[in-house]
Each structure stands twice: as C-alpha cells, then as structure tokens.
Scaffold this motif. Structure first.
Motif, PDB file in Angstrom:
ATOM      1  N   LYS B 212     -44.256 -39.677  27.557  1.00 34.47           N
ATOM      2  CA  LYS B 212     -43.017 -39.956  26.832  1.00 34.47           C
ATOM      3  C   LYS B 212     -41.812 -39.736  27.742  1.00 34.47           C
ATOM      4  O   LYS B 212     -40.786 -40.366  27.594  1.00 34.47           O
ATOM      5  N   ARG B 213     -41.966 -38.784  28.649  1.00 36.95           N
ATOM      6  CA  ARG B 213     -40.833 -38.456  29.538  1.00 36.95           C
ATOM      7  C   ARG B 213     -41.338 -38.324  30.990  1.00 36.95           C
ATOM      8  O   ARG B 213     -41.296 -37.257  31.588  1.00 36.95           O
ATOM      9  N   PRO B 214     -41.788 -39.442  31.556  1.00 31.86           N
ATOM     10  CA  PRO B 214     -42.367 -39.341  32.906  1.00 31.86           C
ATOM     11  C   PRO B 214     -41.300 -39.325  34.008  1.00 31.86           C
ATOM     12  O   PRO B 214     -40.201 -39.849  33.816  1.00 31.86           O
ATOM     13  N   ASP B 277     -37.736 -31.240  32.670  1.00 32.70           N
ATOM     14  CA  ASP B 277     -38.035 -31.544  31.276  1.00 32.70           C
ATOM     15  C   ASP B 277     -39.089 -32.614  31.078  1.00 32.70           C
ATOM     16  O   ASP B 277     -39.408 -32.970  29.952  1.00 32.70           O
ATOM     17  N   CYS B 278     -39.644 -33.129  32.158  1.00 33.73           N
ATOM     18  CA  CYS B 278     -40.570 -34.239  31.998  1.00 33.73           C
ATOM     19  C   CYS B 278     -41.895 -33.772  31.379  1.00 33.73           C
ATOM     20  O   CYS B 278     -42.206 -32.585  31.393  1.00 33.73           O
ATOM     21  N   PHE B 351     -40.129 -44.204  22.986  1.00 33.32           N
ATOM     22  CA  PHE B 351     -40.001 -42.932  23.710  1.00 33.32           C
ATOM     23  C   PHE B 351     -39.237 -43.124  25.014  1.00 33.32           C
ATOM     24  O   PHE B 351     -38.434 -42.290  25.406  1.00 33.32           O
ATOM     25  N   LYS B 352     -39.523 -44.234  25.681  1.00 31.95           N
ATOM     26  CA  LYS B 352     -38.849 -44.526  26.950  1.00 31.95           C
ATOM     27  C   LYS B 352     -37.341 -44.623  26.750  1.00 31.95           C
ATOM     28  O   LYS B 352     -36.561 -44.066  27.516  1.00 31.95           O
ATOM     29  N   LYS B 353     -36.953 -45.306  25.690  1.00 31.08           N
ATOM     30  CA  LYS B 353     -35.522 -45.460  25.407  1.00 31.08           C
ATOM     31  C   LYS B 353     -34.865 -44.107  25.205  1.00 31.08           C
ATOM     32  O   LYS B 353     -33.778 -43.830  25.714  1.00 31.08           O
ATOM     33  N   MET B 354     -35.569 -43.252  24.441  1.00 35.17           N
ATOM     34  CA  MET B 354     -35.025 -41.918  24.174  1.00 35.17           C
ATOM     35  C   MET B 354     -34.856 -41.140  25.474  1.00 35.17           C
ATOM     36  O   MET B 354     -33.874 -40.455  25.694  1.00 35.17           O
ATOM     37  N   TRP B 355     -35.860 -41.264  26.344  1.00 31.22           N
ATOM     38  CA  TRP B 355     -35.857 -40.540  27.629  1.00 31.22           C
ATOM     39  C   TRP B 355     -34.693 -41.008  28.508  1.00 31.22           C
ATOM     40  O   TRP B 355     -33.964 -40.207  29.074  1.00 31.22           O
ATOM     41  N   PHE B 356     -34.491 -42.322  28.557  1.00 34.96           N
ATOM     42  CA  PHE B 356     -33.395 -42.826  29.375  1.00 34.96           C
ATOM     43  C   PHE B 356     -32.029 -42.455  28.792  1.00 34.96           C
ATOM     44  O   PHE B 356     -31.068 -42.251  29.522  1.00 34.96           O
ATOM     45  N   GLU B 361     -27.165 -39.077  29.582  1.00 29.45           N
ATOM     46  CA  GLU B 361     -26.217 -37.994  29.264  1.00 29.45           C
ATOM     47  C   GLU B 361     -26.122 -36.985  30.412  1.00 29.45           C
ATOM     48  O   GLU B 361     -25.037 -36.529  30.759  1.00 29.45           O
ATOM     49  N   TRP B 362     -27.295 -36.658  31.006  1.00 25.66           N
ATOM     50  CA  TRP B 362     -27.274 -35.732  32.150  1.00 25.66           C
ATOM     51  C   TRP B 362     -26.448 -36.296  33.304  1.00 25.66           C
ATOM     52  O   TRP B 362     -25.821 -35.567  34.056  1.00 25.66           O
TER      53      TRP B 362
END
Lengths: 157, 572
Positions: B212-214, B277-278, B351-356, B361-362
């Motif tokens: 989900k967060r690679p 966080d990945c 999930f990818k969209k959420m991760w990006f 934001e970071w």
C-alpha cells in the motif's frame, strides 16, 4: 555461543593473516585458530573456534567468503563432526599423588610423555569438555603449565 | 622502425606489465616514479599506446584513477613506487574499497632478496592494505606476473567492484620471461553470484504488488550494475516512489515525479518520512550505511524489506531483511520485470493515490536557509552554478563536507555517473584529483565543488591540471571554517569551535602562480560573469566564492536519531 568453523583455503602466503585481520578488524573473537595443509598440498584447512550469536556467525561466514583465497566454510556442529584438541600439561608430582595421577590418566585416555622426579608431562586429546574436566581434576594435584593446540575438527556422516 | 615488443615474446617483467595493461584495454595510467619502479618507467619511456599522467602526490594518483573509473565505467590504474609511494596510496585505496569502484594499484617493492630487511623505501604494503582492498598480491616470481595481473583486473571489475593492489618486487622487473597473457582466470574461491534466487524474486514481486505504501531505495549498486533503465521501468510500472543514497544519485532521474531524492542525514524530509512510513521497502545495491538509516531500531519499522545486493555481506548486516536476494541488480530487476509480464498482478490504485497524497504533503516541508548576513549564501552560489551549467550536462565532483551536501541539494542529477563524490570513507581531498580522472575518463566539462578546507588537502594537483591542460573548474565554497565539523560543534558542543576555523591562501594569486586562472566572487551579481569567464577559459580555474561563514546544512537528522527526527532549521 561457541562455534567451530572449518575453512578450506588455497595454500598461499598470508591466508592466516587475512583471516585473523578480518576477525580483529571487525571485532570478532578468536578462541583458537589452527592451520595446516591438506592431503592436496595446494590447499589448507583452518579451524577457528569463535563465539557469537547466529547473526554474528552468519556475518563472519559471509565476510570470510569475501576473502579471495577462501574456498569453502563449514560450521562444525557436534552431530556432524568430531572436534578435538591436544593438551600438554606439566604437573608437580608428590609421592602420595602418583596413584591418583595414574588412575586419572587411564580414565582420560591420556599419556605420560615425560617423567622426572618432581614432574610429569601429560598429553591428553579430546573435546572441550574432556580437556576441561581433566584440568579441573589435576588442579588440586598442582598444575605447573598448560599448553593447548587449539581445536581441529573433521566432518562425519 | 617501431618495434612490436609483444611479438618478440621474451620480455622483461616491466615490458610484460605494460603489455598486460594493453591486453586489459588500459590506455591511461596515473602515477609517480621512484627507485623501485625505474624499470617500469623505462618501459613507459618507449611506450606510445599508454599515456602516463604524472601527479604531484601518490594519493592523488589513486583518487584520479577512481575518478576515471567512476565516469568511464572502466578500471582505473595507478602506478607508484615502494615505501612512501605505496603508503601514500592507502587513503585512495580505502576510498575505492568503501564506495566499490574498480581500480588496480601497482606498487613497487624492493627486490625479493631484500624483503624483510628494512631496506631503503621498504614497506609491507600488502600487509598494510589487507584490510582496505578487495584483494592484494605480492609478486616475487616473474612466472606469476601475467596470471596475477589478469586476476587483479578480474577481481577489481567483477562482483562488487573494488581496489586490488599488486606489489611488484624490483628484481622481477628486469627478469625475463616469455609473454603469454592468459585468457581465463581460475579462482576457486571467487565466484560472485549474479543470478538472484527465482523463488525469492517472485515473492518480492508479489509483495511489491500488494504494497500500500511502497518505497524503493536505489544505491550505488544500481549504477555499478548499469541497472538504471530497469529501475525506471519497475518504478513506473508499479508506481513506486524512489529515494536514493548518496552513491545512488542520478540512478533515478531527479526530475521525475516518482523521485524522492536523497534520503538520510541530510536527505529530503519527504524521502526520510516515506522510507520510515512505508510498508514495503525495496533496497537495491545499498549496504544500509548509518548515514541513511539513522537509528536502526526505528528504521522502517513497519516495513517488509526486500534487499537486492551482489555482496552477501551487505544483506542483514545492519538491517534485518525479509526477502534477501543475492545477485546482480540489473539481472534481478530484469527477472522481476519478466515476472510482471508473465503473471497477472493487480496494483491497488486507491491505496497508491492515498500514499502519493501523503508524500505530497511531506514535500511541502523544506529547509529554508536563514539569512544571517550580507555575504553570499552557499545555496545562492550553488544554484547559480547549477543553472549556468545544467545544459552542458557536466560531471560534478565534490570534496567532503557541507558543500558536498549542498551540491546534492542544489543540483538535479538525471543520469548516473554525473556526480563523483566520496561517500563511504568521506575523504577530504578526493574531489579535485578525482576531477582530473573524470576529465580523462569522459571529457568535459568537469566541475569540482570544494570547501576551503578540503581543497587544501590535495591542492598540489593544480600543477598536474596545468601541465596536461585538464580544464577542471574548481568552485571553492570559502567560508573560513571546516564547516561540517563546525556545524556539529555548534549544535552538540556548545558552539566550541575547536580547531575548525581555517585560513586559506589567496586562491586567485595561488591559481595564477600555478599558471591557472583565479577568480574571486563576493557578490551575487558576480556569479554569472565569473562562471562565464571560467568556462570560456581553456584550462583549470579556481573560483573562490566568499560565502557566509556560519551557514548550516539542513535538513539534518542528528547522528543516531530516527530518520523522521528531521531538523529543518536552527529552531528544529
């Protein structure tokens, strides 16, 4: 944890130095190290007794593999190998103790190599426990000097 | 008539060395003559195919050979004499060892019959370099010479590359022997594993597809195995953001939307947060140096880690990994791509969209340099240099310290082998001689970004640059301090600047004294004219940029702290 590594290397100048350098440079311990040529004079066998947890032993093995002249590393475990060392021990002899000494020597399959009026030089061969027990039993009699060869190990089926 | 020495077969050891170098495709060597290697220099005197570059210090010969290797992808070669000539190479050898670049260093040795007698200029260089090279040899018999050279080049350039030292006893250089160069090497104990375990690779692909967060970390191994295209394809197909180590700069294009840039102590805020966080981390060709992991306990705690490296020692040495793959990065990535082709894998878009979104934001968190004075700021200078030179696609070498980190922050590297910098050993004095090697390895333009401390470590090489007309443009970030050490003293030692204030000669006069060009820049409007003048000048140039003395490098993760403890300014 104590581990015994048997290392097959090319028989060339500096191999032991490379191995011991690696141990000191990376902070690994060496309890004993022995080396000699094999039947094939092109190769040598180094036996190292070291201590460390599984992770450390894994790193040691990998790091040793990095050395170009090293061909193969085998960890010698009690169920797949025989590991012995040789010890010479010089003891003080008093008349009262002679019988006890002879008994111990027989029991431990040891030999007296040299006898003089006040001291015996005894040779014992065996695994770590065997050697340690003999030392403990000889201590009360009076040990003057001990020298051990370091372990050598051979695989078995 | 030109005499072809290799045709006459029976040659001296020195001639055999030269002929062997030719067989290995060597046409440039860096070196410094001396008593024990007079015979080699005699052979070089008659040589036309191999060009020798005379440096001013043996350390520089080795750094130059490494700089050459880094940009050309070929093996660098240095030749030095025995004793002090040999001991001067140690830092250069250790540098190439830690960063994994192929060089072969030939050192002279006293005659075999004198070895061990503390003869004049005798040093046990094989003993001395044992811990800082991939392998080394002492050759005492001419019959071993060609085999040894063949093995040395083979070991230096295969597996994880590295330096090999060949110590040559003087007597074999005049001895004669038939010249026959071996085609193959036979090293029972050296067989690097290139092909990764297929089962592990399949598992890795499955894990990456489910992630989900690679995040990918690309290290120097990607560059060394020429795996940049494969990395790009994998990252694009699975839409995985890519962070890089200092050694991995340029392996993934900095201007691509998936690029996170450098992570680690002075890495990007978002790169550090993304790695921490990945949920799945794919690390390629990196040994997880403490400068990129911060606190090991807190490093990517929730992640399943896949680690590809050709050196088994790198795997699970610092960071415990879930899927280890010992193999060449290029081959392994190719197998991963094939696996993606042959099986149906779904990537969860939501999930990818959420991760990006989180990463976006970071990315708003940046270090903003504080304006303290009227003086030039390093960032102003470096972005000025970057803007002026980016269309020339230059090779940039750096020394070690603040300017090194600022360079990585200011420049966008979109190709591998464009940044040449000492990562593992952190060798001040590397960048300038490496730049000479870079000029000879690939050509122009080559910029060396230096500090006023580190340039003084190998400044004598300016004469080499002048002699051979090597147009290295040296940009000195002159702040009057050993800035990186001063920065630590500022933060961690109550501002006690113990021995970090350092003075400099007048670099303009100095450059002129050497026969080079010197320019001083103190104001922003002088930057572009100075660069114009420097690049129009056909030869080496020193530009002395007088910058704000107390500027700090941010972002900054203090040593041993978790990666997400990022300081963005003096205030935290």
């Amino acid at each position: 944890m104590r581990h015994i590594l048997s290392i097959l290397t090319k028989n060339e100048t500096g191999v032991i130095s490379r191995v011991s350098n690696l141990f000191s440079g990376r902070g690994y311990s060496i309890e004993s190290i022995t080396a000699s040529t094999t039947l094939d004079k092109e190769h040598s066998k180094i036996t190292i007794v070291t201590t460390g947890d599984e992770k450390v032993i894994e790193q040691i093995t990998k790091q040793l593999h990095r050395l170009i002249p090293i061909i193969k590393i085998t960890e010698m475990k009690p169920d797949n190998s025989i590991c012995h060392e040789l010890m010479f021990v010089k003891i003080k002899v008093k008349d009262d103790d002679r019988a006890e000494i002879i008994k111990l020597i027989e029991l431990f399959g040891a030999k007296i190599l040299n006898i003089s009026q006040r001291e015996y030089i005894i040779q014992a061969v065996g695994d770590e426990n065997h050697i340690k027990s003999l030392i403990e039993l000889l201590k009360p009699i009076g040990i003057k000097e001990i020298i051990c060869s370091g372990a050598v190990a051979i695989g078995r089926q | 008539m030109e005499q072809d020495v290799s045709a006459s077969k029976t040659l001296t050891g020195a001639q055999i060395l030269i002929e062997s170098l030719k067989k290995e495709g060597v046409d440039k060597v860096f070196g410094y003559p001396g008593g024990a290697i007079l015979d080699i220099y005699e052979a070089l005197y008659h040589e036309t195919e191999i060009k020798h570059y005379l440096v001013r210090h043996e350390q520089a010969a080795v750094h130059a050979a490494e700089g050459y290797a880094r940009v050309s992808g070929k093996c660098g070669v240095a030749i030095v004499t025995s004793g002090p000539g040999a001991t001067n190479t140690v830092t250069g050898i250790a540098n190439a060892y830690l960063d994994g670049y192929p060089i072969v260093v030939f050192t002279g040795q006293v005659s075999a019959n004198l070895i061990g007698n503390d003869a004049f200029q005798e040093a046990d260089i094989v003993g001395i370099t044992r811990a800082c090279c991939k392998h080394n040899y002492l050759v005492k018999d001419i019959k071993d010479l060609t085999r040894t050279i063949k093995e040395a080049f083979h070991i230096a350039t295969t597996g994880k590359p590295g330096p090999v030292v060949v110590d040559l006893a003087k007597n074999i250089m005049t001895a004669t022997c038939e010249f026959e160069y071996p085609d193959k090497v036979n090293l029972q104990g050296y067989k690097p594993n290139y092909k990764g375990n297929t089962k592990q690779i399949t598992q890795a692909v499955q894990l990456l597809c489910r992630a989900k967060r690679p995040v990918i970390i690309a290290g120097g191994g990607v560059l060394l195995s020429d795996a940049c295209n494969e990395l790009r394809e994998l990252a694009k197909r699975l839409e995985i953001p890519v962070a890089n180590t200092l050694m991995g700069v340029g392996t993934y294009p900095a201007n691509d939307y998936l690029s996170l840039g450098m992570l680690g102590m002075h890495g990007n805020y978002w790169a550090n947060f993304a790695v921490n966080d990945c949920d799945v981390l794919l690390a390629i060709g990196t040994r997880f140096n403490d400068r990129i992991t911060g606190s090991l306990k807190k490093f990517a705690q929730d992640a399943k880690i896949i680690h590809i490296d050709i050196d088994p020692c790198s795997i699970s040495k610092n960071v415990q990994v879930d899927i280890p793959i010992v193999g060449d990065a290029k081959l392994t990535l190719q197998t991963m791509l094939k696996e993606l082709d042959s099986n149906h894998y779904d990537v969860n878009e939501t999930f990818k969209k959420m991760w990006f979104q989180v990463i976006k934001e970071w990315k708003t968190k940046r270090a903003i340099p504080e304006i303290r004075s009227e003086k030039l700021h390093a960032h102003t200078v470096l972005s000025g240099i970057y803007e002026y030179t980016k269309d020339m696609n230059p090779i940039v070498t750096t020394e070690v310290g603040q300017h090194q980190m600022w360079t990585v922050q200011a420049f966008n590297f979109n190709e591998p082998r464009k940044l040449v910098t000492s990562g593992g050993l952190g060798t001040m004095g590397f960048g300038f001689p490496a730049a000479m090697g870079a000029v000879l390895g690939q050509g122009n333009p080559v910029i060396c970004i230096a500090g006023d401390g580190s340039i003084q470590m190998n400044i004598q090489e300016l004469m080499t640059c002048v002699d051979y007309k090597l147009p290295v443009k040296v940009m000195i970030m002159d702040n009057g301090y050993l800035g990186m050490v001063r920065q630590w003293q500022e933060k961690l030692y109550d501002g006690h600047y113990s021995q970090t204030k350092i003075s400099s000669p007048d670099y303009v006069k100095l450059a002129e004294a050497y026969g080079a060009k010197g320019i001083r820049v103190e104001k922003e409007e002088e930057i572009v004219p100075a660069l114009k003048e420097a690049f129009e000048y056909d030869g080496p140039v020193f530009i002395d940029f007088i910058i704000e003395p107390l500027e700090m490098v941010y972002p900054w993760v203090l040593s041993g702290k978790p990666l997400d403890n990022v300081l963005l300014s003096d205030k935290g």
